[in-house]
Enzyme design. Structure first.
Site, PDB file in Angstrom:
ATOM      1  N   ASP A  77      19.311 -12.804  -3.482  1.00  0.00           N
ATOM      2  CA  ASP A  77      18.999 -11.767  -4.463  1.00  0.00           C
ATOM      3  C   ASP A  77      17.800 -10.918  -4.009  1.00  0.00           C
ATOM      4  OD1 ASP A  77      19.590 -10.879  -7.274  1.00  0.00           O
ATOM      5  OD2 ASP A  77      17.495 -11.430  -7.572  1.00  0.00           O
ATOM      6  N   GLU A 112      21.450  -9.322  -0.362  1.00  0.00           N
ATOM      7  CA  GLU A 112      21.549  -8.217  -1.305  1.00  0.00           C
ATOM      8  C   GLU A 112      20.327  -7.357  -1.039  1.00  0.00           C
ATOM      9  OE1 GLU A 112      21.407  -6.853  -5.923  1.00  0.00           O
ATOM     10  OE2 GLU A 112      19.921  -8.140  -5.004  1.00  0.00           O
TER      11      GLU A 112
END
Ligand code: NOJ
Length: 581
Positions: A231, A293
């Site tokens: 993330d 990401e």
């Protein structure tokens, strides 16, 4: 900037070709995989509390195996107060009771492996929950203590430190700093949170943070996961001195990516973190992967996937290119070239839990909604039929590309966003932090319809789902689509089967110039021509056997007339059949 290398060749029926990318023969399942994102809250609610759970995932895994994907990526299911739908983790090594237990997780892993599916989990290293024991310890400790050093605490500016330490803004709106009350009950330091105030950023300048995350990696690797989606992988390290930066934390430059100088993103020291993680994964063998990401532009994305760093990164430039054929061509050429130069495959993606679903985005002519800003009843409404028609074309175009592809749950059903969500049910922190100015991402997170005739369309048989499901979902339920050769689901099954049979994920790419007209785009991958027509008029297709087309999902026998309709894509065999099937 395009880095296209022009190598004109010709092929029968297709005219001149510009070769961009050659076949990929390097080992690694992930280089060509189709990875399906499961958003646990909204996948399947087996215990009837209105929120999806891990036993629900286990129950429906056979449908994913049948769909033909290679792996699933699970969004967070860890212990969490759920202030940001689980991206606020309070214990990285346990399952939140909302979703089940570690035992349920192990059962799900075993079932996945029995079905031949790999499992990737989400790792959230930039921030945790304010309920995490480490943050609670930091709150209880004085300024300058080792406990506070795990996070980014600073004294405030101005008289008595009333002003935040700098002008950074939260990605979800409002300031990126919150002031705490000290152990003595007096106003104290401020802590940084690039996201919600309940998500304090870790201090990655502190080696103790590195040790903690290496422990977490090993915990899940030992449980058999095939890797991690990381993330906000570009945010962990902040520029020394935390210099002022105007605008949103996500940078807000014109191409949608942070400016190169954004002090909270893309700092060089980040790469040493991922090198260390890669060494840990490699100890478990070559099949465990890291996927970034990282919302950065393409030239810089290549830095994340060098041979000793992550294996792959999400290709957000592709998602942002929409249905603009010129942008698509540039992004595809640049992706394959720039990432190929460091030996990495590209990935492709059209939807995820943070953006308006592509079946809804493509229902607009012209400007659709902005990322992370959902659609409400007061906004211009999409044309849902047009959106689904074009979404099928876009997916078929994407899944012919060489590299790995990420699918978001429900896109195989052609699901649109939920638009009619009452304010009191909106849960994305973006909504509250912007006073409702930005609706946030709830629309793409609405639960899945499994069986048309069951309560809540088969999502769960108990409480109402955590977000309301539109009545139109009845007609899109999986069980109805499963039996219909012309359904969106049948299209996905067909294309995934053909993609696998022809090994398109490991294939080559050459632009078919005669079919790249400014309103249509075509490439050749091996013996397959992939042609997307975005002109208002039908397009006469080149000679060849139509393997699959987006409008009917059917094969040649379902009505090939030599014309490709507006907003349609087809895969056309232009050479001998070399597939194993
Ligand atoms: C990216 C995740 O995809 C998103 O859902 C989340 O809100 C932010 N990172 C913060 O973790």
């Amino acid at each position: 900037m395009s880095v296209e290398t022009v190598t004109p060749t010709t092929a029968p029926h297709t005219g001149p070709l510009t070769l961009i990318h050659s076949e990929d023969s390097q080992p690694g399942w992930w280089r060509s995989a189709v990875i399906y994102q499961v958003y646990p809250r909204s996948f399947r609610d087996l215990n009837g509390d209105g929120v999806g759970d891990i036993p629900g995932i286990t129950e429906e895994l056979p449908h994913l195996a049948e769909l033909g994907v290679d792996a699933v990526w699970l969004s967070p299911f860890y212990r969490s107060p759920q202030r940001d739908a689980g991206y606020d983790v309070s214990d990285y090594c346990d399952v939140d009771p909302l979703f089940g237990t570690l035992g349920d997780f192990d059962v799900m892993m075993a079932e996945s492996h029995r079905l031949g599916l790999r499992v990737i989990v989400d790792l959230v290293p930039n921030h945790c929950s304010d309920q995490h024991v480490l943050f609670q310890a930091a709150l209880a400790a004085p300024a300058g203590s080792p406990e506070r050093e795990m996070f980014i605490f600073r004294d405030g500016e101005g008289p008595e430190g009333h002003q935040p330490p700098n002008n950074w803004q939260s990605h979800f709106g409002g300031p990126a700093w919150t002031r705490v009350t000290g152990p003595d009950g007096q106003p104290d330091q401020w802590y940084l949170h690039l996201f919600d105030s309940s998500q304090p950023d870790f201090n990655w300048d502190n080696p103790a943070v590195h040790i903690e995350f290496e422990r977490i990696l090993r915990f899940w690797l030992d449980r058999g996961v095939s890797g991690f989606r990381v993330d906000v992988a570009h945010a962990l390290v902040k520029a020394p001195g935390l210099p002022a930066w105007g605008g949103r934390a996500d940078g807000g430059s014109s191409d949608g990516f942070p400016g190169h100088e954004a002090p909270m993103f893309g700092q060089p020291a980040i790469h040493d973190i991922y090198r260390a993680w890669r060494r840990i994964l490699d100890l478990y063998g070559p099949d465990r992967i890291l996927c970034a990401e990282a919302s950065v532009d393409l030239p810089r994305l290549a830095h994340w996937v060098r041979s000793d760093e992550m294996h792959q990164a999400f290709n957000f430039p592709y998602l942002h290119a929409g249905l603009d054929v010129n942008r698509l061509r540039t992004v595809i050429t640049d992706s394959l070239t720039v990432l190929g130069a460091v030996g990495a495959p590209s990935t492709w993606v059209l939807s995820n839990h943070d953006v308006v679903r592509h079946a809804t985005r493509f229902g607009y002519n012209g400007q659709g909604p902005r990322d992370g800003d959902g659609i409400g009843l007061a906004d211009p409404q999409p044309d849902t039929a047009l959106g689904r028609h074009r979404a099928a074309a876009a997916s078929l175009f994407m899944l012919g590309l060489p590299g790995a592809a990420y699918l978001y749950q429900g896109e195989e059903l052609g699901l649109p966003d939920g638009i009619d969500i009452p304010e009191h049910q909106r849960q994305d922190p973006t909504f509250a932090r912007t006073g409702g100015q930005r609706l946030g991402r709830d629309g793409c997170r609405v639960p899945l319809p499994w069986r048309a005739d069951e309560p809540h369309f088969g999502f769960g048989s108990g409480n109402d789902p955590w977000l309301p499901m539109p009545s139109s979902f009845a007609g899109l339920a999986r069980d109805l689509q499963a039996g219909l050769p012309s359904s969106h689901l049948s299209l996905y099954r067909n294309m995934l089967e053909i993609r696998r049979g022809l090994d398109l994920g490991r294939g080559s790419l050459a632009w078919a110039e005669d079919w790249c007209t400014g309103s249509s785009l075509a490439y050749v991958n091996g013996t397959t021509l992939v042609l997307m027509n975005l002109n208002h008029e039908p397009l006469e297709m080149p000679a060849g056997q139509v393997l699959v087309r987006s409008a009917s999902s059917g094969l040649e026998s379902s009505g090939w007339d030599g014309l490709l309709a507006s907003g349609e894509t087809a895969w056309i065999r232009i050479g001998p059949d070399t597939s194993a099937n």
